[in-house]
Scaffold this motif. Structure first.
Motif: not given
Length: 467
Positions: A8-9, A11-12, A137, A140, A310, A350-351, A353-354
């Motif tokens: 997720l990080d 992705s940002w 990243s 939050d 999420s 989390l998955t 959201a990513a």
């Protein structure tokens, strides 16, 4: 020292562009104590004498040998990372908002630690401000705001506590070394967890696709189910910024009287304010907005490095709905989204959201989002705040206004946080599409006054759209 970058990080970092930046920040507004002319200079000097702590000393390395990771910078540039500015004489509060918007526009330099802050003097009525931004990243909104509060004092003493960037965030507790066989078993369990997460997501997505084919009414989260709105115009580099403060306990009472939560009230007035703003600018939107609402997955007291969020994607109120009806539509929609998210494990959430962040970024970079449904129309986020009055070098904190990210053709972010007796909203927008953001804040204020009247409450005059 290096640290792997979680999906997720990462992705940002990957979806960011000059027009779609993924840093988050806040504007803190302070009232100077009488007779303390050097107070701002003292704060600047104290901040520049500190040293950034993880994750505020992280520099990303996405290419080269090995997987993407952060490395700790060996040095830093105090005058670059801690700026000192002053508004010209006779400046207005709107001038401060324009300055913060300008500071928020550029990407953070990937070759330096991923934060900057500015101490801004010369704000009208004996005030000064601090604007700070940090890349999403490495932190939050919720953990970042907690650190900002931790960098302030609960007394009026003339002291400058260690700032957020030098406090750092705790790393997860290290685990003792595990035998090779246990590491293999753990890898298998992790892979199975990811498969189960993807299974949970794909089944729900397939159900909604089939429902839409048969024109059924969809409930729950609706990512990529929004119609194109003016807020989905292609992002440009320019930013707009506005603030709004509403009385916290009164908002609670409005919610209690109308069967809603504080968050429901806040989402509803933003929804109504945006519809009114677009009607006033001859761009009425004929559909309900779909908002992305981040949901923290952190346990109480968890401020560890990285993002643990999420999201849900509720459908908001009908365009012409009255305020009580709009509130009930929001209540029902948000409740359905939360029920859906509760069925996911934290890993699945989390998955989810990513994956959505990556898909939204892909749509934006390829311009597919101009011909297919956007991920959503706007972001509305509620970040936990603080109850106690805070101070910095004897100056009282009046408000703390989030200044959040815009990316993936989502051109409006309204984030709010409670502080003492108020709820402080920060509106950030793509100025090419929403050119008068203070007017949007005023429409949101009028929507709140209407909802308050529907709850049978008289105006107390505590709310304000600007100073």
């Amino acid at each position: 020292m290096t640290k792997p970058i979680p999906p997720l990080d990462l992705s940002w970092l990957l979806i960011e562009s000059p027009a779609g930046t993924t840093h988050v920040g806040a504007m803190l507004l302070f009232k100077k104590p009488a007779g303390r002319a050097p107070i701002v200079r003292e704060i600047v000097e104290a901040y520049r004498a500190c040293t950034p702590a993880p994750p505020f000393n992280y520099v990303p390395e996405l290419l080269g040998r090995g997987a993407p990771h952060f490395r700790e910078a060996l040095d830093w540039e105090p005058y670059y990372h801690v700026g000192h500015l002053a508004l010209p004489a006779r400046s207005s509060y709107d001038d401060l908002l324009r300055l913060v918007a300008d500071l928020h526009e550029p990407q953070l330099d990937r070759d330096r630690p991923l934060f900057r802050c500015w101490v801004i003097d010369g704000v009208p009525n004996g005030m000064f401000a601090i604007y700070t931004k940090t890349h999403h990243s490495i932190i939050d909104g919720e953990s970042g705001l907690k650190l900002l509060y931790a960098g302030l004092s609960t007394t009026e003493e003339r002291t400058v506590p260690t700032p957020a960037f030098a406090l750092g965030a705790p790393e997860p507790r290290p685990h003792p070394p595990t035998p090779f066989t246990e590491r293999i078993a753990g890898s298998i369990r992790g892979a199975m967890t990811q498969v189960e997460a993807l299974n949970q997501i794909s089944v729900g997505t397939l159900r909604k696709v089939l429902a839409s084919l048969f024109r059924s009414h969809l409930e729950g989260s609706l990512p990529f189910g929004a119609q194109h709105a003016p807020t989905n115009a292609p992002l440009q580099i320019g930013r707009g910024f506005a603030t709004l403060s509403l009385p916290l306990e009164e908002m609670h009472e409005v919610g209690r009287r109308l069967g809603a939560t504080l968050n429901d009230v806040a989402v509803t007035v933003v929804d109504a304010g945006l519809h009114a703003y677009l009607r006033e600018t001859d761009r009425p939107f004929a559909h309900p907005f779909v908002a992305m609402c981040p949901v923290s997955l952190r346990a109480g007291g968890d401020t560890t490095i990285g993002t643990r969020v999420s999201a849900v994607f509720p459908r908001l109120g009908e365009p012409e709905a009255g305020m009580p009806e709009r509130l009930h539509q929001v209540v029902d929609s948000v409740a359905a989204c939360k029920k859906e998210l509760a069925r996911m494990s934290n890993e699945a959430a989390l998955t989810y959201a990513a994956g959505l962040v990556a898909l939204a970024g892909l749509g934006s970079s390829t311009h597919l989002d101009r011909v297919v449904h956007p991920a959503c129309n706007l972001v509305i986020s509620n970040v936990a705040g603080a109850k106690e009055i805070r101070y910095l070098n004897g100056a009282r904190l009046l408000g703390i206004y989030p200044v959040s990210a815009l990316a993936a053709s989502i051109g409006l972010n309204a984030t709010f946080a409670s502080y003492h007796d108020s709820m402080d909203f920060g509106f950030v927008a793509n100025s090419a599409a929403l050119g008068d953001l203070p007017q949007l804040a005023r429409h949101t204020l009028r929507a709140y006054a209407e909802l308050k009247g529907a709850a049978g409450l008289q105006s107390a005059g505590a709310e304000r759209a600007s100073f």
